[in-house]
Scaffold this motif. Sequence first.
Motif, PDB file in Angstrom:
ATOM      1  N   THR A   1       0.830  -1.205   0.000  1.00  0.00           N
ATOM      2  CA  THR A   1       0.000   0.000   0.000  1.00  0.00           C
ATOM      3  C   THR A   1       0.862   1.253   0.000  1.00  0.00           C
ATOM      4  OG1 THR A   1      -1.742  -1.162   1.191  1.00  0.00           O
ATOM      5  CG2 THR A   1      -1.856   1.223   1.208  1.00  0.00           C
ATOM      6  N   TYR A   2       1.946   1.225   0.762  1.00  0.00           N
ATOM      7  CA  TYR A   2       2.827   2.399   0.791  1.00  0.00           C
ATOM      8  C   TYR A   2       3.474   2.627  -0.577  1.00  0.00           C
ATOM      9  CZ  TYR A   2       6.501   5.656   1.901  1.00  0.00           C
ATOM     10  OH  TYR A   2       7.323   6.755   1.903  1.00  0.00           O
ATOM     11  N   PHE A   3       3.935   1.541  -1.207  1.00  0.00           N
ATOM     12  CA  PHE A   3       4.556   1.707  -2.521  1.00  0.00           C
ATOM     13  C   PHE A   3       3.559   2.197  -3.566  1.00  0.00           C
ATOM     14  CE2 PHE A   3       8.013  -1.272  -1.093  1.00  0.00           C
ATOM     15  CZ  PHE A   3       9.025  -0.327  -1.158  1.00  0.00           C
ATOM     16  N   LEU A   4       2.297   1.789  -3.434  1.00  0.00           N
ATOM     17  CA  LEU A   4       1.288   2.227  -4.401  1.00  0.00           C
ATOM     18  C   LEU A   4       0.828   3.664  -4.172  1.00  0.00           C
ATOM     19  CD1 LEU A   4      -0.940  -0.989  -4.655  1.00  0.00           C
ATOM     20  CD2 LEU A   4       0.657  -0.091  -6.363  1.00  0.00           C
ATOM     21  N   THR A   5       0.717   4.073  -2.897  1.00  0.00           N
ATOM     22  CA  THR A   5       0.158   5.397  -2.607  1.00  0.00           C
ATOM     23  C   THR A   5       1.214   6.443  -2.250  1.00  0.00           C
ATOM     24  OG1 THR A   5      -0.140   4.901  -0.266  1.00  0.00           O
ATOM     25  CG2 THR A   5      -1.977   4.349  -1.758  1.00  0.00           C
ATOM     26  N   GLN A   6       2.375   6.010  -1.784  1.00  0.00           N
ATOM     27  CA  GLN A   6       3.434   6.919  -1.327  1.00  0.00           C
ATOM     28  C   GLN A   6       2.939   7.853  -0.222  1.00  0.00           C
ATOM     29  OE1 GLN A   6       6.785   6.933  -2.362  1.00  0.00           O
ATOM     30  NE2 GLN A   6       6.117   4.974  -3.186  1.00  0.00           N
ATOM     31  N   SER A   7       1.965   7.360   0.569  1.00  0.00           N
ATOM     32  CA  SER A   7       1.415   8.160   1.654  1.00  0.00           C
ATOM     33  C   SER A   7       1.380   7.315   2.924  1.00  0.00           C
ATOM     34  CB  SER A   7       0.003   8.628   1.300  1.00  0.00           C
ATOM     35  OG  SER A   7      -0.626   9.188   2.435  1.00  0.00           O
ATOM     36  N   VAL A   8       2.040   7.800   3.962  1.00  0.00           N
ATOM     37  CA  VAL A   8       2.060   7.071   5.228  1.00  0.00           C
ATOM     38  C   VAL A   8       0.660   7.065   5.841  1.00  0.00           C
ATOM     39  CG1 VAL A   8       3.004   7.046   7.571  1.00  0.00           C
ATOM     40  CG2 VAL A   8       4.485   7.604   5.643  1.00  0.00           C
ATOM     41  N   TRP A   9      -0.012   8.210   5.801  1.00  0.00           N
ATOM     42  CA  TRP A   9      -1.341   8.314   6.397  1.00  0.00           C
ATOM     43  C   TRP A   9      -2.327   7.352   5.731  1.00  0.00           C
ATOM     44  CZ3 TRP A   9      -3.427   9.502  10.673  1.00  0.00           C
ATOM     45  CH2 TRP A   9      -4.785   9.761  10.772  1.00  0.00           C
ATOM     46  N   THR A  10      -2.353   7.296   4.414  1.00  0.00           N
ATOM     47  CA  THR A  10      -3.246   6.388   3.691  1.00  0.00           C
ATOM     48  C   THR A  10      -2.883   4.932   3.989  1.00  0.00           C
ATOM     49  OG1 THR A  10      -3.487   8.000   1.927  1.00  0.00           O
ATOM     50  CG2 THR A  10      -4.098   5.739   1.400  1.00  0.00           C
ATOM     51  N   THR A  11      -1.591   4.656   4.081  1.00  0.00           N
ATOM     52  CA  THR A  11      -1.138   3.300   4.389  1.00  0.00           C
ATOM     53  C   THR A  11      -1.614   2.868   5.773  1.00  0.00           C
ATOM     54  OG1 THR A  11       0.799   3.563   2.980  1.00  0.00           O
ATOM     55  CG2 THR A  11       0.893   1.835   4.646  1.00  0.00           C
ATOM     56  N   VAL A  12      -1.502   3.753   6.746  1.00  0.00           N
ATOM     57  CA  VAL A  12      -1.926   3.428   8.117  1.00  0.00           C
ATOM     58  C   VAL A  12      -3.430   3.162   8.158  1.00  0.00           C
ATOM     59  CG1 VAL A  12      -2.183   4.358  10.453  1.00  0.00           C
ATOM     60  CG2 VAL A  12      -0.021   4.627   9.235  1.00  0.00           C
ATOM     61  N   ILE A  13      -4.206   4.030   7.564  1.00  0.00           N
ATOM     62  CA  ILE A  13      -5.664   3.875   7.567  1.00  0.00           C
ATOM     63  C   ILE A  13      -6.066   2.584   6.851  1.00  0.00           C
ATOM     64  CG2 ILE A  13      -7.853   4.847   6.742  1.00  0.00           C
ATOM     65  CD1 ILE A  13      -6.637   6.315   9.129  1.00  0.00           C
ATOM     66  N   ASN A  14      -5.516   2.346   5.669  1.00  0.00           N
ATOM     67  CA  ASN A  14      -5.863   1.141   4.919  1.00  0.00           C
ATOM     68  C   ASN A  14      -5.422  -0.127   5.644  1.00  0.00           C
ATOM     69  OD1 ASN A  14      -7.100   2.525   2.865  1.00  0.00           O
ATOM     70  ND2 ASN A  14      -5.304   2.564   1.543  1.00  0.00           N
ATOM     71  N   THR A  15      -4.276  -0.079   6.310  1.00  0.00           N
ATOM     72  CA  THR A  15      -3.789  -1.249   7.040  1.00  0.00           C
ATOM     73  C   THR A  15      -4.671  -1.539   8.249  1.00  0.00           C
ATOM     74  OG1 THR A  15      -1.542  -0.756   6.301  1.00  0.00           O
ATOM     75  CG2 THR A  15      -1.776  -2.270   8.152  1.00  0.00           C
ATOM     76  N   ILE A  16      -5.122  -0.511   8.935  1.00  0.00           N
ATOM     77  CA  ILE A  16      -6.035  -0.713  10.065  1.00  0.00           C
ATOM     78  C   ILE A  16      -7.356  -1.316   9.586  1.00  0.00           C
ATOM     79  CG2 ILE A  16      -7.439   0.507  11.784  1.00  0.00           C
ATOM     80  CD1 ILE A  16      -5.033   2.406  12.157  1.00  0.00           C
ATOM     81  N   ILE A  17      -7.861  -0.822   8.474  1.00  0.00           N
ATOM     82  CA  ILE A  17      -9.098  -1.373   7.916  1.00  0.00           C
ATOM     83  C   ILE A  17      -8.893  -2.835   7.515  1.00  0.00           C
ATOM     84  CG2 ILE A  17     -10.696  -1.226   5.952  1.00  0.00           C
ATOM     85  CD1 ILE A  17     -10.290   1.846   6.096  1.00  0.00           C
TER      86      ILE A  17
END
Length: 85
Positions: free
Chosen positions: A11-27
């Motif tokens: 997710t981080y490599f696809l979005t390059q966003s830590v915040w989006t990665t954290v939210i998506n990983t929690i979900i």
Amino acid sequence: MVAIAIFAVVTYFLTQSVWTTVINTIICAALIQIGYVIGVLWMVGRTKGAPANDAQDERADSPGLDPASSKKPGRIGSVPGSRHP
């Protein structure tokens, strides 16, 4: 745990966003846990267990158990075929 870590890295490599990665990983972690609980409940619901009273009756009817001695704490009834009383 490994699946969540791989999901987070991808997710981080696809979005390059830590915040989006954290939210998506929690979900993702929440969905995995929900699926696990549903799966366990489904498997438990499928099993056909004996009622508690039947299990107690089977123990009382088992050969080798002395009902009088099994009620006393710390005392074990004699075992058939054993050299010890």
